[in-house]
Motif scaffolding. Structure first.
Motif, PDB file in Angstrom:
ATOM      1  N   TYR A 288       0.831  -1.207   0.000  1.00 19.94           N
ATOM      2  CA  TYR A 288       0.000   0.000   0.000  1.00 19.94           C
ATOM      3  C   TYR A 288       0.868   1.259   0.000  1.00 19.94           C
ATOM      4  O   TYR A 288       0.470   2.283  -0.553  1.00 19.94           O
ATOM      5  N   THR A 289       2.036   1.192   0.619  1.00 17.22           N
ATOM      6  CA  THR A 289       2.934   2.346   0.627  1.00 17.22           C
ATOM      7  C   THR A 289       3.414   2.645  -0.789  1.00 17.22           C
ATOM      8  O   THR A 289       3.380   3.796  -1.245  1.00 17.22           O
ATOM      9  N   ALA A 290       3.868   1.604  -1.474  1.00 16.95           N
ATOM     10  CA  ALA A 290       4.335   1.787  -2.852  1.00 16.95           C
ATOM     11  C   ALA A 290       3.205   2.267  -3.748  1.00 16.95           C
ATOM     12  O   ALA A 290       3.392   3.163  -4.578  1.00 16.95           O
ATOM     13  N   ALA A 291       2.011   1.689  -3.587  1.00 17.27           N
ATOM     14  CA  ALA A 291       0.866   2.091  -4.407  1.00 17.27           C
ATOM     15  C   ALA A 291       0.456   3.529  -4.105  1.00 17.27           C
ATOM     16  O   ALA A 291       0.136   4.301  -5.017  1.00 17.27           O
ATOM     17  N   ALA A 292       0.468   3.902  -2.829  1.00 18.37           N
ATOM     18  CA  ALA A 292       0.059   5.254  -2.441  1.00 18.37           C
ATOM     19  C   ALA A 292       1.007   6.317  -2.980  1.00 18.37           C
ATOM     20  O   ALA A 292       0.596   7.462  -3.197  1.00 18.37           O
ATOM     21  N   SER A 293       2.258   5.954  -3.221  1.00 19.44           N
ATOM     22  CA  SER A 293       3.220   6.932  -3.740  1.00 19.44           C
ATOM     23  C   SER A 293       2.756   7.504  -5.077  1.00 19.44           C
ATOM     24  O   SER A 293       3.109   8.638  -5.432  1.00 19.44           O
ATOM     25  N   LEU A 294       1.954   6.742  -5.821  1.00 22.64           N
ATOM     26  CA  LEU A 294       1.462   7.208  -7.110  1.00 22.64           C
ATOM     27  C   LEU A 294       0.523   8.402  -6.964  1.00 22.64           C
ATOM     28  O   LEU A 294       0.335   9.162  -7.922  1.00 22.64           O
ATOM     29  N   GLU A 295      -0.071   8.579  -5.791  1.00 24.11           N
ATOM     30  CA  GLU A 295      -0.935   9.741  -5.572  1.00 24.11           C
ATOM     31  C   GLU A 295      -0.135  11.034  -5.540  1.00 24.11           C
ATOM     32  O   GLU A 295      -0.649  12.101  -5.901  1.00 24.11           O
ATOM     33  N   PHE A 296       1.116  10.978  -5.121  1.00 17.76           N
ATOM     34  CA  PHE A 296       1.959  12.173  -5.168  1.00 17.76           C
ATOM     35  C   PHE A 296       2.341  12.501  -6.613  1.00 17.76           C
ATOM     36  O   PHE A 296       2.432  13.678  -6.980  1.00 17.76           O
ATOM     37  N   LEU A 297       2.547  11.481  -7.430  1.00 17.18           N
ATOM     38  CA  LEU A 297       2.782  11.732  -8.849  1.00 17.18           C
ATOM     39  C   LEU A 297       1.538  12.341  -9.488  1.00 17.18           C
ATOM     40  O   LEU A 297       1.634  13.284 -10.287  1.00 17.18           O
ATOM     41  N   GLN A 298       0.377  11.819  -9.116  1.00 15.91           N
ATOM     42  CA  GLN A 298      -0.875  12.377  -9.634  1.00 15.91           C
ATOM     43  C   GLN A 298      -1.071  13.812  -9.172  1.00 15.91           C
ATOM     44  O   GLN A 298      -1.495  14.676  -9.950  1.00 15.91           O
ATOM     45  N   ALA A 299      -0.738  14.103  -7.916  1.00 15.78           N
ATOM     46  CA  ALA A 299      -0.858  15.475  -7.411  1.00 15.78           C
ATOM     47  C   ALA A 299       0.058  16.413  -8.190  1.00 15.78           C
ATOM     48  O   ALA A 299      -0.344  17.525  -8.556  1.00 15.78           O
ATOM     49  N   CYS A 300       1.280  15.973  -8.454  1.00 12.59           N
ATOM     50  CA  CYS A 300       2.213  16.768  -9.265  1.00 12.59           C
ATOM     51  C   CYS A 300       1.611  17.062 -10.629  1.00 12.59           C
ATOM     52  O   CYS A 300       1.614  18.214 -11.094  1.00 12.59           O
ATOM     53  N   ALA A 301       1.078  16.021 -11.276  1.00 14.37           N
ATOM     54  CA  ALA A 301       0.519  16.190 -12.619  1.00 14.37           C
ATOM     55  C   ALA A 301      -0.672  17.141 -12.616  1.00 14.37           C
ATOM     56  O   ALA A 301      -0.808  17.987 -13.505  1.00 14.37           O
ATOM     57  N   LEU A 302      -1.547  17.013 -11.615  1.00 11.70           N
ATOM     58  CA  LEU A 302      -2.739  17.864 -11.560  1.00 11.70           C
ATOM     59  C   LEU A 302      -2.377  19.324 -11.287  1.00 11.70           C
ATOM     60  O   LEU A 302      -2.946  20.238 -11.895  1.00 11.70           O
TER      61      LEU A 302
ATOM     62  N   ASP B 265      -0.770  20.666 -14.399  1.00 10.95           N
ATOM     63  CA  ASP B 265      -1.770  20.717 -15.461  1.00 10.95           C
ATOM     64  C   ASP B 265      -2.680  21.928 -15.288  1.00 10.95           C
ATOM     65  O   ASP B 265      -3.018  22.619 -16.260  1.00 10.95           O
ATOM     66  N   ASP B 266      -3.082  22.203 -14.054  1.00  7.38           N
ATOM     67  CA  ASP B 266      -3.960  23.347 -13.803  1.00  7.38           C
ATOM     68  C   ASP B 266      -3.252  24.674 -14.060  1.00  7.38           C
ATOM     69  O   ASP B 266      -3.875  25.649 -14.505  1.00  7.38           O
ATOM     70  N   VAL B 267      -1.952  24.716 -13.779  1.00  4.23           N
ATOM     71  CA  VAL B 267      -1.180  25.926 -14.097  1.00  4.23           C
ATOM     72  C   VAL B 267      -1.121  26.118 -15.610  1.00  4.23           C
ATOM     73  O   VAL B 267      -1.363  27.217 -16.129  1.00  4.23           O
ATOM     74  N   ILE B 268      -0.827  25.038 -16.328  1.00  2.00           N
ATOM     75  CA  ILE B 268      -0.721  25.106 -17.788  1.00  2.00           C
ATOM     76  C   ILE B 268      -2.050  25.525 -18.411  1.00  2.00           C
ATOM     77  O   ILE B 268      -2.090  26.363 -19.319  1.00  2.00           O
ATOM     78  N   ASP B 269      -3.138  24.934 -17.915  1.00  2.30           N
ATOM     79  CA  ASP B 269      -4.467  25.219 -18.474  1.00  2.30           C
ATOM     80  C   ASP B 269      -5.121  26.461 -17.882  1.00  2.30           C
ATOM     81  O   ASP B 269      -6.206  26.854 -18.306  1.00  2.30           O
ATOM     82  N   ASN B 270      -4.482  27.045 -16.863  1.00  2.00           N
ATOM     83  CA  ASN B 270      -5.039  28.213 -16.178  1.00  2.00           C
ATOM     84  C   ASN B 270      -6.431  27.905 -15.608  1.00  2.00           C
ATOM     85  O   ASN B 270      -7.343  28.716 -15.678  1.00  2.00           O
ATOM     86  N   SER B 271      -6.566  26.707 -15.033  1.00  3.11           N
ATOM     87  CA  SER B 271      -7.855  26.257 -14.493  1.00  3.11           C
ATOM     88  C   SER B 271      -8.138  26.916 -13.144  1.00  3.11           C
ATOM     89  O   SER B 271      -7.248  27.050 -12.308  1.00  3.11           O
ATOM     90  N   ASP B 272      -9.399  27.290 -12.951  1.00  2.00           N
ATOM     91  CA  ASP B 272      -9.801  27.923 -11.699  1.00  2.00           C
ATOM     92  C   ASP B 272     -10.125  26.919 -10.609  1.00  2.00           C
ATOM     93  O   ASP B 272      -9.988  27.232  -9.420  1.00  2.00           O
TER      94      ASP B 272
ATOM     95  N   VAL C 248       4.081  10.376 -18.589  1.00  2.59           N
ATOM     96  CA  VAL C 248       3.057  11.363 -18.280  1.00  2.59           C
ATOM     97  C   VAL C 248       3.562  12.780 -18.565  1.00  2.59           C
ATOM     98  O   VAL C 248       2.806  13.638 -19.040  1.00  2.59           O
ATOM     99  N   MET C 249       4.846  13.030 -18.309  1.00  5.19           N
ATOM    100  CA  MET C 249       5.409  14.352 -18.600  1.00  5.19           C
ATOM    101  C   MET C 249       5.501  14.575 -20.110  1.00  5.19           C
ATOM    102  O   MET C 249       5.181  15.658 -20.620  1.00  5.19           O
ATOM    103  N   ALA C 250       5.926  13.528 -20.827  1.00  6.51           N
ATOM    104  CA  ALA C 250       6.001  13.633 -22.284  1.00  6.51           C
ATOM    105  C   ALA C 250       4.611  13.810 -22.880  1.00  6.51           C
ATOM    106  O   ALA C 250       4.412  14.610 -23.805  1.00  6.51           O
ATOM    107  N   GLY C 251       3.634  13.080 -22.345  1.00  2.02           N
ATOM    108  CA  GLY C 251       2.262  13.206 -22.824  1.00  2.02           C
ATOM    109  C   GLY C 251       1.696  14.589 -22.577  1.00  2.02           C
ATOM    110  O   GLY C 251       0.960  15.132 -23.406  1.00  2.02           O
ATOM    111  N   GLN C 252       2.064  15.181 -21.436  1.00  4.91           N
ATOM    112  CA  GLN C 252       1.609  16.540 -21.145  1.00  4.91           C
ATOM    113  C   GLN C 252       2.195  17.537 -22.136  1.00  4.91           C
ATOM    114  O   GLN C 252       1.503  18.459 -22.597  1.00  4.91           O
TER     115      GLN C 252
END
Length: 356
Positions: free
Chosen positions: A76-90, A93-100, A172-176
């Motif tokens: 669960y620790t290893a799996a949960a680490s992916l949420e920090f990657l998701q937080a980074c991406a979000l 992404d919101d900065v790039i898209d200027n999302s409110d 994910v970075m390349a896709g962005q």
């Protein structure tokens, strides 16, 4: 259905949330010692992490179970680490898209801009918010690595997981970036958004987390192709559903204003399908409106009507159905444990169900 059965996400979420809470509490105390000014930044991260579906940790966990992994708290620790990657991406992404907004709350850069405004600091609040958000996203990427490496799984298992873990972050970075390129190219081909979906969503959301789970259980070479056959079509269908919700979704369900993707000018497959199905005059008008931040509600309705009347919406729904069929076929042919097959079957529904 057995009344004792818990959904594949609900069965994983409590343990994942507990791991995130424990990690964040530890790291927050370290950061606070650096400076009390960082408290609002950590509060913004806590608000972001409190939401979300935990899809990637769930796929990682069930990839592990499908490979014969036992109920080990360390996974669960290893799996949960992916949420920090998701937080980074979000956050980025919101900065790039200027999302409110994000998940019904102010986006991270908006929240941090408000901090600047309330404090009456010198300079531009929006610029400060964007810069602070980028730094917070970078911190999340660093903590993703720290949390994964700090898992109590055997060192050999963590080394085996390094390839899908690294591939996931790169893709994910390349896709962005590819996504950013397509926004400025303003092409109307259907191939371009499909390539973006492949790297930014399909691999990142489903395939790589599953493969990470298999690698941690010592069966990467055997199961990587199996999880690709299931994960790529499902991840693509998941993104297509998200794109449809970005135009037609209920704001109370999506956490974003109606038609927000149209105001942000996202060049999705739904948009590409629309542009290819209308005449030049109509296409020109649609593209002039696409990406207009102050797009009026009547304009949004006109664009949504066009997406539907052109047949683009129906075409994307058919694609989702086809991708789901492909994922189900791959799952039926897979040699994984019965409990994981059941969970991954349910995750197909969770990832692609209509919500509009």
């Amino acid at each position: 259905m057995d009344s004792s059965y818990s959904s594949p996400i609900a069965s994983v979420r409590p343990a994942v949330d507990a791991e995130l809470t424990a990690f964040l509490e530890q790291r927050s105390s370290e950061v606070h010692r650096i400076g009390t000014e960082l408290a609002p930044v950590l509060q913004a991260l806590d608000a972001l992490l409190s939401g979300g579906k935990r899809m990637r940790p769930a796929f990682c966990y069930w990839g592990w179970r499908g490979a014969g992994g036992t109920e080990d708290p360390a996974v669960y620790t290893a799996a949960a680490s992916l949420e920090f990657l998701q937080a980074c991406a979000l956050i980025h992404d919101d900065v790039i898209d200027n999302s409110d907004t994000r998940r019904g709350l102010p986006s991270t850069h908006r929240r941090l801009a408000e901090l600047h405004e309330k404090a009456g600091w010198r300079g531009d609040a929006a610029e400060f918010g964007r810069g602070a958000a980028v730094l917070l996203g970078d911190l999340c990427l660093s903590w993703c690595e720290d949390m994964y490496a700090g898992s109590a799984l055997p060192a050999e298992a963590l080394r085996a997981g390094r390839k899908p873990f690294a591939d996931m972050r790169t893709e994910v970075m390349a896709g962005q970036f590819l996504d950013m390129v397509e926004q400025v190219r303003e092409t109307s081909s259907t191939e371009a958004p499909q390539r973006v979906m492949h790297y930014k969503s399909a691999k990142y959301t489903v395939e790589r987390p599953l493969q990470l789970g298999a690698a941690l259980a010592g069966r990467y070479e055997e199961l990587a192709p199996v999880y690709s056959s299931y994960g790529i079509p499902l991840g693509t269908a998941f993104q297509l559903r998200d794109d449809i919700l970005g135009v037609f979704g209920d704001p109370e369900q999506t956490g974003k204003p109606a038609g927000d993707d149209l105001r942000e000018g996202k060049r999705t497959l739904l948009v590409a399908e629309t542009l290819q199905r209308v005449d030049t005059t109509t296409s020109d008008r649609f593209q002039q409106l696409l990406g207009e931040p102050e797009l009026s509600d009547p304009a949004v309705e006109w664009m949504r009507d066009l997406v539907e009347s052109s047949g683009a919406l129906a075409a994307c729904e058919r694609r989702i159905e086809e991708y789901v069929e492909n994922a189900n076929r791959a799952l039926d042919r897979s040699r994984i444990t019965d409990d994981a097959r059941r969970a991954l079957s349910d995750l197909i529904v969770a990832a692609t169900a209509r919500k509009h």
